[in-house]
Design a protein around this motif. Structure first.
Motif, PDB file in Angstrom:
ATOM      1  N   SER A 294     -11.456 -19.923  -4.755  1.00 23.92           N
ATOM      2  CA  SER A 294     -12.044 -18.934  -5.666  1.00 23.92           C
ATOM      3  C   SER A 294     -10.965 -18.022  -6.233  1.00 23.92           C
ATOM      4  N   ALA A 295      -9.928 -17.739  -5.436  1.00 24.00           N
ATOM      5  CA  ALA A 295      -8.828 -16.904  -5.936  1.00 24.00           C
ATOM      6  C   ALA A 295      -8.057 -17.640  -7.030  1.00 24.00           C
ATOM      7  N   VAL A 296      -7.810 -18.917  -6.794  1.00 26.42           N
ATOM      8  CA  VAL A 296      -7.093 -19.730  -7.776  1.00 26.42           C
ATOM      9  C   VAL A 296      -7.915 -19.837  -9.069  1.00 26.42           C
ATOM     10  N   TYR A 297      -9.230 -19.919  -8.916  1.00 20.76           N
ATOM     11  CA  TYR A 297     -10.125 -20.046 -10.065  1.00 20.76           C
ATOM     12  C   TYR A 297     -10.017 -18.840 -11.004  1.00 20.76           C
ATOM     13  N   VAL A 298      -9.925 -17.632 -10.410  1.00 21.93           N
ATOM     14  CA  VAL A 298      -9.872 -16.431 -11.270  1.00 21.93           C
ATOM     15  C   VAL A 298      -8.442 -15.989 -11.595  1.00 21.93           C
ATOM     16  N   LEU A 299      -7.468 -16.595 -10.943  1.00 25.09           N
ATOM     17  CA  LEU A 299      -6.075 -16.175 -11.148  1.00 25.09           C
ATOM     18  C   LEU A 299      -5.588 -16.518 -12.549  1.00 25.09           C
ATOM     19  N   ARG A 300      -5.001 -15.488 -13.185  1.00 26.93           N
ATOM     20  CA  ARG A 300      -4.421 -15.717 -14.511  1.00 26.93           C
ATOM     21  C   ARG A 300      -3.001 -15.178 -14.507  1.00 26.93           C
ATOM     22  N   SER A 301      -2.046 -15.998 -14.905  1.00 31.92           N
ATOM     23  CA  SER A 301      -0.650 -15.525 -14.879  1.00 31.92           C
ATOM     24  C   SER A 301      -0.405 -14.451 -15.924  1.00 31.92           C
ATOM     25  N   ALA A 302      -1.252 -14.404 -16.959  1.00 30.42           N
ATOM     26  CA  ALA A 302      -1.066 -13.406 -18.016  1.00 30.42           C
ATOM     27  C   ALA A 302      -1.303 -11.986 -17.492  1.00 30.42           C
ATOM     28  N   ASP A 303      -2.036 -11.873 -16.345  1.00 31.74           N
ATOM     29  CA  ASP A 303      -2.356 -10.560 -15.808  1.00 31.74           C
ATOM     30  C   ASP A 303      -1.118  -9.807 -15.296  1.00 31.74           C
ATOM     31  N   VAL A 304      -0.087 -10.568 -14.971  1.00 31.56           N
ATOM     32  CA  VAL A 304       1.090  -9.941 -14.369  1.00 31.56           C
ATOM     33  C   VAL A 304       1.927  -9.251 -15.442  1.00 31.56           C
ATOM     34  N   ARG A 305       2.016  -7.904 -15.312  1.00 32.92           N
ATOM     35  CA  ARG A 305       2.803  -7.147 -16.286  1.00 32.92           C
ATOM     36  C   ARG A 305       4.236  -7.019 -15.787  1.00 32.92           C
ATOM     37  N   LYS A 306       5.168  -7.005 -16.725  1.00 31.31           N
ATOM     38  CA  LYS A 306       6.577  -6.894 -16.346  1.00 31.31           C
ATOM     39  C   LYS A 306       6.859  -5.444 -15.940  1.00 31.31           C
ATOM     40  N   VAL A 307       7.597  -5.306 -14.855  1.00 34.08           N
ATOM     41  CA  VAL A 307       7.917  -3.959 -14.362  1.00 34.08           C
ATOM     42  C   VAL A 307       9.241  -3.501 -14.967  1.00 34.08           C
ATOM     43  N   VAL A 308       9.221  -2.282 -15.523  1.00 34.56           N
ATOM     44  CA  VAL A 308      10.466  -1.715 -16.054  1.00 34.56           C
ATOM     45  C   VAL A 308      11.032  -0.779 -14.993  1.00 34.56           C
ATOM     46  N   LEU A 309      12.238  -1.076 -14.555  1.00 33.29           N
ATOM     47  CA  LEU A 309      12.822  -0.288 -13.469  1.00 33.29           C
ATOM     48  C   LEU A 309      13.515   0.965 -14.009  1.00 33.29           C
ATOM     49  N   LEU A 310      13.617   1.962 -13.140  1.00 30.41           N
ATOM     50  CA  LEU A 310      14.303   3.210 -13.502  1.00 30.41           C
ATOM     51  C   LEU A 310      15.817   3.005 -13.347  1.00 30.41           C
TER      52      LEU A 310
ATOM     53  N   LEU B 101      -4.414 -12.624  -5.928  1.00 35.17           N
ATOM     54  CA  LEU B 101      -3.283 -12.805  -5.015  1.00 35.17           C
ATOM     55  C   LEU B 101      -3.590 -12.156  -3.667  1.00 35.17           C
ATOM     56  N   ARG B 102      -4.297 -11.035  -3.730  1.00 37.90           N
ATOM     57  CA  ARG B 102      -4.685 -10.369  -2.478  1.00 37.90           C
ATOM     58  C   ARG B 102      -5.617 -11.284  -1.682  1.00 37.90           C
ATOM     59  N   SER B 103      -6.527 -11.934  -2.400  1.00 38.35           N
ATOM     60  CA  SER B 103      -7.451 -12.845  -1.708  1.00 38.35           C
ATOM     61  C   SER B 103      -6.699 -13.999  -1.059  1.00 38.35           C
ATOM     62  N   ILE B 104      -5.682 -14.504  -1.768  1.00 38.51           N
ATOM     63  CA  ILE B 104      -4.887 -15.610  -1.195  1.00 38.51           C
ATOM     64  C   ILE B 104      -4.193 -15.116   0.078  1.00 38.51           C
TER      65      ILE B 104
ATOM     66  N   ARG C 159       0.836  -1.194   0.000  1.00 43.18           N
ATOM     67  CA  ARG C 159       0.000   0.000   0.000  1.00 43.18           C
ATOM     68  C   ARG C 159       0.876   1.251   0.000  1.00 43.18           C
ATOM     69  N   TYR C 160       1.910   1.239   0.821  1.00 39.52           N
ATOM     70  CA  TYR C 160       2.787   2.398   0.954  1.00 39.52           C
ATOM     71  C   TYR C 160       3.474   2.725  -0.373  1.00 39.52           C
ATOM     72  N   TYR C 161       3.955   1.685  -1.059  1.00 36.59           N
ATOM     73  CA  TYR C 161       4.661   1.914  -2.323  1.00 36.59           C
ATOM     74  C   TYR C 161       3.732   1.806  -3.536  1.00 36.59           C
ATOM     75  N   ARG C 162       2.462   1.692  -3.282  1.00 33.26           N
ATOM     76  CA  ARG C 162       1.440   1.604  -4.333  1.00 33.26           C
ATOM     77  C   ARG C 162       1.737   0.488  -5.339  1.00 33.26           C
ATOM     78  N   VAL C 163       2.143  -0.634  -4.821  1.00 31.67           N
ATOM     79  CA  VAL C 163       2.376  -1.792  -5.684  1.00 31.67           C
ATOM     80  C   VAL C 163       1.030  -2.482  -5.906  1.00 31.67           C
ATOM     81  N   GLU C 164       0.741  -2.712  -7.170  1.00 33.05           N
ATOM     82  CA  GLU C 164      -0.539  -3.318  -7.521  1.00 33.05           C
ATOM     83  C   GLU C 164      -0.522  -4.812  -7.143  1.00 33.05           C
ATOM     84  N   VAL C 165      -1.449  -5.186  -6.270  1.00 29.71           N
ATOM     85  CA  VAL C 165      -1.555  -6.615  -5.925  1.00 29.71           C
ATOM     86  C   VAL C 165      -2.807  -7.133  -6.638  1.00 29.71           C
ATOM     87  N   GLN C 166      -2.601  -8.089  -7.513  1.00 30.75           N
ATOM     88  CA  GLN C 166      -3.746  -8.680  -8.238  1.00 30.75           C
ATOM     89  C   GLN C 166      -4.827  -9.114  -7.255  1.00 30.75           C
TER      90      GLN C 166
END
Lengths: 185, 260
Positions: B209-225, B160-163, B150-157
């Motif tokens: 239910s989290a596993v049921y909706v979980l899709r690995s394709a949703d995870v976007r690659k992070v480009v670092l500065l 994954l949040r449900s898990i 939350r502090y670093y505003r990292v998006e948690v799918q």
């Protein structure tokens, strides 16, 4: 009830409360860190209104009006001036929050961060929020000065400029030596 | 053994099987091997413990020891699953992950020590004190993880949040359940079992239910500065924040604050 049950009850309630807060709706409403960097616009939105605020809070104007108006009107004007000051202060806080968010976004997307600097920023941000509340209360009780507001506004604005310069430099470095440098402030 | 517990066990096995099959079908064991192994070890634990209960009796010492030892294995694997979840979400953000895992390790150890200090240390209660410590430590680490995100505003799918929430709630309820067990011992042991099974079923449902909706394709690659961005920026921001706080201090302490 013994010490273990009471202690665990308090701990469990605390952990549960933090879990609710950290995963709550407000947390998911905020945009992700990637979007923060992609849409980075750090310029202070409220500092541009500084001249108008200065005019609105001019002590001379208020003295002039209070000499020529009845008590009811003076009260109304004072209330209105206070409302303007408070709104402006709130705007400055929003600018500040955006800047801290941007600084956090840069930290999140950095391959290395310094624990000392992160802790310092966290501590200073908390300190700012507490002091801001106190200043807000002081203003609400009717004691704001334009000088105080001006000082804060200019500092928030220069923080924005520093951040923007650093982010632009970082972007230019990332693009390589052939990149245009005109964006630097 | 109470009929309720038997029914709950049956339900647990059915749910575990369903979630495992779902994970296997979606090949999620590749991304989340520890979660998969956790569910698998839970599934194996049930018949083993049931066999001991059947041959030696529910209230026998072997039953107690087999129950707790197998539980220790399961809790360890769940710990690994929690670490896996945290790394899966924050691991891409190299800089903050290096900081986060250290802070979480300290937080987890502190929670463990607090629970061990609060719990009873006699022969009968020692294992449950350790279990209580591990559960509290796991819940604290998960909450710490969510706070960092939350502090670093990292998006948690969402899934994954449900898990994470499922594991955290399970640990919280289990820790409290352990505390009650420590206080009332045998008088509470049956209820402890039922409460544990019910919370575990709730956790499994959320996990499934989290596993049921979980899709690995949703995870976007992070480009670092580049490294220079942070090195240049962080000290500057902190200096400005310090100056800003000093300015607020002056404003708070000034007596000549004029009227509006």
């Amino acid at each position: 009830m013994n010490l273990l049950l009471i202690g665990m009850g308090v701990l469990v309630a605390g952990v549960l409360g933090l879990l609710l807060w950290s995963t709550g709706r407000k947390a998911s409403e905020r945009g992700p860190v990637r979007d923060e960097i992609e849409n980075l616009c750090l310029a202070g939105r409220h500092v541009v209104n500084l001249p108008q605020i200065r005019r609105a809070l001019e002590p001379g104007d208020f003295e002039y009006l209070s000499e020529r108006s009845d008590a009811k009107m003076v009260r109304k004007i004072r209330k209105e001036r206070r409302r303007i000051a408070m709104k402006y202060l709130e705007g400055l806080r929003e600018d500040f929050e955006r800047l801290v968010d941007a600084a956090q976004a840069v930290a999140a997307l950095s391959p290395e961060v310094e624990a000392k600097e992160e802790w310092k920023r966290f501590r200073l941000s908390v300190e700012f929020r507490i002091k801001y509340r106190l200043v807000w209360a002081k203003f609400a009780l009717g004691a704001p000065t334009f000088h105080g507001l001006e000082g804060i506004a200019l500092m928030v604005s220069s923080l924005a400029l520093d951040l923007e310069r650093a982010v632009t430099n970082a972007a230019v470095t990332a693009m390589g030596p052939g990149a245009p440098r005109s964006a630097q402030g | 053994m109470a009929e309720t517990v038997k029914v709950l066990w049956g339900l647990t096995i059915a749910l575990e099987l369903a979630v495992l099959l779902l994970m296997a079908r979606k090949k999620q064991y590749r991304d989340f091997p520890a979660i998969f192994v956790y569910l698998l070890s839970n599934l194996i634990q049930v018949p083993v413990v049931y066999a001991v209960y059947f041959f030696k009796g529910f209230t026998s010492w072997p039953a107690l020891w087999v129950g707790w030892v197998s539980q220790a294995v399961i809790v360890t694997v769940r710990w690994l699953a929690v670490c896996e979840l945290c790394r899966n979400v924050l691991g891409q953000f190299q800089g903050i992950w290096a900081l986060t895992w250290r802070v979480l390790a300290v937080l987890g150890s502190l929670a463990l020590l607090v629970a061990l200090a609060l719990g009873r240390h006699d022969f009968v209660r020692l294992i449950s004190t350790f279990d209580l410590g591990l559960e509290l430590s796991m819940a604290t680490v998960l909450v710490g993880f969510f706070l960092f995100a939350r502090y670093y505003r990292v998006e948690v799918q969402h899934s994954l949040r449900s898990i994470g929430i499922a594991f955290c709630l399970y640990s919280i309820f289990r820790a409290f359940n352990d505390s009650v067990l420590q206080t009332f011992l045998r008088n509470y042991s049956n209820t402890w079992n039922v409460v544990d099974e019910v919370t575990y079923i709730a956790t499994l449902t959320l996990l499934g239910s989290a596993v049921y909706v979980l899709r690995s394709a949703d995870v976007r690659k992070v480009v670092l500065l580049p490294r220079t961005a942070y090195a240049e920026l962080a000290p500057q921001v902190n200096e400005r924040l310090k100056a800003l706080n000093e300015r607020l201090n002056r404003l708070l302490n000034s007596k000549e604050a004029g009227k509006v």
